[in-house]
Motif scaffolding. Structure first.
Motif, PDB file in Angstrom:
ATOM      1  N   GLU A   1     -12.493  -6.050  -4.762  1.00  0.00           N
ATOM      2  CA  GLU A   1     -11.818  -5.863  -3.478  1.00  0.00           C
ATOM      3  C   GLU A   1     -11.983  -4.415  -3.013  1.00  0.00           C
ATOM      4  N   PRO A   2     -12.354  -4.188  -1.750  1.00  0.00           N
ATOM      5  CA  PRO A   2     -12.494  -2.817  -1.249  1.00  0.00           C
ATOM      6  C   PRO A   2     -11.206  -2.021  -1.402  1.00  0.00           C
ATOM      7  N   VAL A   3     -11.340  -0.717  -1.461  1.00  0.00           N
ATOM      8  CA  VAL A   3     -10.225   0.155  -1.812  1.00  0.00           C
ATOM      9  C   VAL A   3      -9.036   0.024  -0.860  1.00  0.00           C
ATOM     10  N   ILE A   4      -9.261   0.201   0.449  1.00  0.00           N
ATOM     11  CA  ILE A   4      -8.142   0.164   1.396  1.00  0.00           C
ATOM     12  C   ILE A   4      -7.509  -1.230   1.441  1.00  0.00           C
ATOM     13  N   THR A   5      -8.315  -2.262   1.309  1.00  0.00           N
ATOM     14  CA  THR A   5      -7.786  -3.628   1.279  1.00  0.00           C
ATOM     15  C   THR A   5      -6.854  -3.815   0.090  1.00  0.00           C
ATOM     16  N   ALA A   6      -7.281  -3.333  -1.066  1.00  0.00           N
ATOM     17  CA  ALA A   6      -6.451  -3.443  -2.267  1.00  0.00           C
ATOM     18  C   ALA A   6      -5.159  -2.651  -2.113  1.00  0.00           C
ATOM     19  N   ILE A   7      -5.256  -1.469  -1.521  1.00  0.00           N
ATOM     20  CA  ILE A   7      -4.064  -0.646  -1.304  1.00  0.00           C
ATOM     21  C   ILE A   7      -3.120  -1.336  -0.335  1.00  0.00           C
ATOM     22  N   ARG A   8      -3.671  -1.928   0.729  1.00  0.00           N
ATOM     23  CA  ARG A   8      -2.811  -2.598   1.722  1.00  0.00           C
ATOM     24  C   ARG A   8      -2.031  -3.729   1.064  1.00  0.00           C
ATOM     25  N   HIS A   9      -2.702  -4.570   0.315  1.00  0.00           N
ATOM     26  CA  HIS A   9      -2.009  -5.694  -0.338  1.00  0.00           C
ATOM     27  C   HIS A   9      -0.948  -5.187  -1.314  1.00  0.00           C
ATOM     28  N   ALA A  10      -1.322  -4.213  -2.137  1.00  0.00           N
ATOM     29  CA  ALA A  10      -0.396  -3.709  -3.152  1.00  0.00           C
ATOM     30  C   ALA A  10       0.812  -3.028  -2.519  1.00  0.00           C
ATOM     31  N   ALA A  11       0.566  -2.138  -1.571  1.00  0.00           N
ATOM     32  CA  ALA A  11       1.651  -1.368  -0.960  1.00  0.00           C
ATOM     33  C   ALA A  11       2.596  -2.252  -0.158  1.00  0.00           C
ATOM     34  N   VAL A  12       2.042  -3.122   0.656  1.00  0.00           N
ATOM     35  CA  VAL A  12       2.877  -3.977   1.503  1.00  0.00           C
ATOM     36  C   VAL A  12       3.707  -4.936   0.644  1.00  0.00           C
TER      37      VAL A  12
ATOM     38  N   THR B   1     -17.103  14.982  -8.298  1.00  0.00           N
ATOM     39  CA  THR B   1     -18.365  15.108  -7.565  1.00  0.00           C
ATOM     40  C   THR B   1     -18.412  14.250  -6.310  1.00  0.00           C
ATOM     41  N   ASP B   2     -17.565  13.231  -6.248  1.00  0.00           N
ATOM     42  CA  ASP B   2     -17.496  12.344  -5.081  1.00  0.00           C
ATOM     43  C   ASP B   2     -16.135  12.555  -4.421  1.00  0.00           C
ATOM     44  N   LEU B   3     -16.151  13.050  -3.203  1.00  0.00           N
ATOM     45  CA  LEU B   3     -14.900  13.416  -2.534  1.00  0.00           C
ATOM     46  C   LEU B   3     -14.216  12.248  -1.828  1.00  0.00           C
ATOM     47  N   ARG B   4     -14.826  11.109  -1.774  1.00  0.00           N
ATOM     48  CA  ARG B   4     -14.227   9.982  -1.047  1.00  0.00           C
ATOM     49  C   ARG B   4     -12.860   9.550  -1.584  1.00  0.00           C
ATOM     50  N   PRO B   5     -12.651   9.500  -2.906  1.00  0.00           N
ATOM     51  CA  PRO B   5     -11.311   9.142  -3.389  1.00  0.00           C
ATOM     52  C   PRO B   5     -10.228  10.100  -2.905  1.00  0.00           C
ATOM     53  N   HIS B   6     -10.554  11.382  -2.761  1.00  0.00           N
ATOM     54  CA  HIS B   6      -9.588  12.358  -2.255  1.00  0.00           C
ATOM     55  C   HIS B   6      -9.245  12.054  -0.796  1.00  0.00           C
ATOM     56  N   VAL B   7     -10.271  11.695  -0.023  1.00  0.00           N
ATOM     57  CA  VAL B   7     -10.050  11.358   1.389  1.00  0.00           C
ATOM     58  C   VAL B   7      -9.151  10.128   1.505  1.00  0.00           C
ATOM     59  N   VAL B   8      -9.407   9.131   0.669  1.00  0.00           N
ATOM     60  CA  VAL B   8      -8.604   7.902   0.700  1.00  0.00           C
ATOM     61  C   VAL B   8      -7.150   8.207   0.352  1.00  0.00           C
ATOM     62  N   ALA B   9      -6.934   8.972  -0.713  1.00  0.00           N
ATOM     63  CA  ALA B   9      -5.563   9.291  -1.131  1.00  0.00           C
ATOM     64  C   ALA B   9      -4.812  10.040  -0.047  1.00  0.00           C
ATOM     65  N   THR B  10      -5.477  10.998   0.588  1.00  0.00           N
ATOM     66  CA  THR B  10      -4.850  11.764   1.667  1.00  0.00           C
ATOM     67  C   THR B  10      -4.546  10.872   2.854  1.00  0.00           C
ATOM     68  N   ALA B  11      -5.491  10.001   3.198  1.00  0.00           N
ATOM     69  CA  ALA B  11      -5.315   9.113   4.344  1.00  0.00           C
ATOM     70  C   ALA B  11      -4.153   8.146   4.126  1.00  0.00           C
ATOM     71  N   VAL B  12      -4.049   7.602   2.919  1.00  0.00           N
ATOM     72  CA  VAL B  12      -2.973   6.642   2.631  1.00  0.00           C
ATOM     73  C   VAL B  12      -1.612   7.320   2.702  1.00  0.00           C
ATOM     74  N   ASN B  13      -1.519   8.524   2.164  1.00  0.00           N
ATOM     75  CA  ASN B  13      -0.257   9.269   2.244  1.00  0.00           C
ATOM     76  C   ASN B  13       0.136   9.507   3.701  1.00  0.00           C
ATOM     77  N   SER B  14      -0.854   9.842   4.529  1.00  0.00           N
ATOM     78  CA  SER B  14      -0.591  10.064   5.956  1.00  0.00           C
ATOM     79  C   SER B  14      -0.170   8.775   6.646  1.00  0.00           C
ATOM     80  N   VAL B  15      -0.779   7.663   6.274  1.00  0.00           N
ATOM     81  CA  VAL B  15      -0.422   6.369   6.865  1.00  0.00           C
ATOM     82  C   VAL B  15       1.039   6.038   6.579  1.00  0.00           C
ATOM     83  N   PHE B  16       1.486   6.292   5.357  1.00  0.00           N
ATOM     84  CA  PHE B  16       2.886   6.010   5.000  1.00  0.00           C
ATOM     85  C   PHE B  16       3.840   6.790   5.908  1.00  0.00           C
ATOM     86  N   HIS B  17       3.573   8.063   6.086  1.00  0.00           N
ATOM     87  CA  HIS B  17       4.481   8.879   6.877  1.00  0.00           C
ATOM     88  C   HIS B  17       4.358   8.588   8.372  1.00  0.00           C
TER      89      HIS B  17
END
Length: 237
Positions: A109-120, A180-196
């Motif tokens: 399952e793609p990352v944001i999709t998995a986060i959406r299901h889990a968080a909601v 070496t791959d910055l995408r996980p950092h971007v995802v974590a920051t974006a999700v935190n911003s979405v919550f707020h």
């Protein structure tokens, strides 16, 4: 315990026997002590949330929280560093549940999709009082975040502290190295911003929704679609 001691006497003394039997003898007492500490901690949390709901966060003192449980302020500080720390206990429970739910999502399952299901799913459980969550505490925190800049700021700071753990979980799902791959950092920051953002939209009345989970689900669904939206001006102009 008597059978253990009797068995030891049959085989004779050996070095360390006193230490072994002492540990065995202390185990029940240690267990009772830990249960008592846990009951005291839970009572302090209950007292704090009740007072926060009645008086507000700023007006509630540590002394009042401790007095309601018939313990000293010194005892309170054995369990919590501050009033804010009491609120964070609930947020820690939320994050732990989301972490477990996220890890349990299908591996492909793609990352944001998995986060959406889990968080909601977890937020809905908090709202409905499912899986051991207290909906009154969830509602109290939501109300305090709307009315207290201190609580809102503390919640923001606490969420930011989870950035590293969220980054690690995302990196594991993606199968990449976050150094070496910055995408996980971007995802974590974006999700935190979405919550707020979801909280701010709901508390300000900007969106017509009754529940935090509804707004969060909608925003995370938008994040799934991608946020590199086209400009209003066509490229040929």
């Amino acid at each position: 315990m008597n059978e253990l001691l009797a068995g030891a006497s049959k085989v004779g003394y050996h070095p360390g026997m006193e230490a072994t039997t002492a540990v065995q003898a202390c185990t029940p007492t240690a267990g009772r002590r830990e249960r008592k500490k846990q009951r005291t901690r839970e009572a302090l949390v209950d007292s704090a949330f009740q007072l926060f709901a009645e008086k507000g966060f700023e007006a509630t003192t540590v002394e009042e929280i401790a007095d309601a449980v018939d313990v000293s302020s010194r005892t309170f500080f054995r369990y919590f560093a501050s009033k804010e720390d009491v609120l964070h206990t609930f947020q820690e429970e939320q994050f732990a549940a989301m972490q477990e739910a996220f890890t349990a999502r299908p591996a492909d399952e793609p990352v944001i999709t998995a986060i959406r299901h889990a968080a909601v799913d977890v937020i809905r459980a908090c709202e409905d009082g499912a899986f051991g969550f207290d909906p009154e505490r969830f509602g109290c925190i939501k109300q305090l975040m709307e009315s207290s800049p201190t609580v809102f700021g503390s919640s923001l700071e606490h969420g930011q502290k989870k950035h590293a753990e969220m980054t690690r979980l995302v990196a594991e799902r993606m199968g990449v190295d976050p150094t070496t791959d910055l995408r996980p950092h971007v995802v974590a920051t974006a999700v935190n911003s979405v919550f707020h953002t979801a909280f701010e939209l709901l508390s300000s009345g900007t969106v017509k929704a009754d529940r935090f989970s509804e707004v969060l689900s909608e925003l995370l669904a938008l994040a799934e679609e991608g946020i590199n939206y086209p400009a209003a001006v066509p490229a040929d102009r």
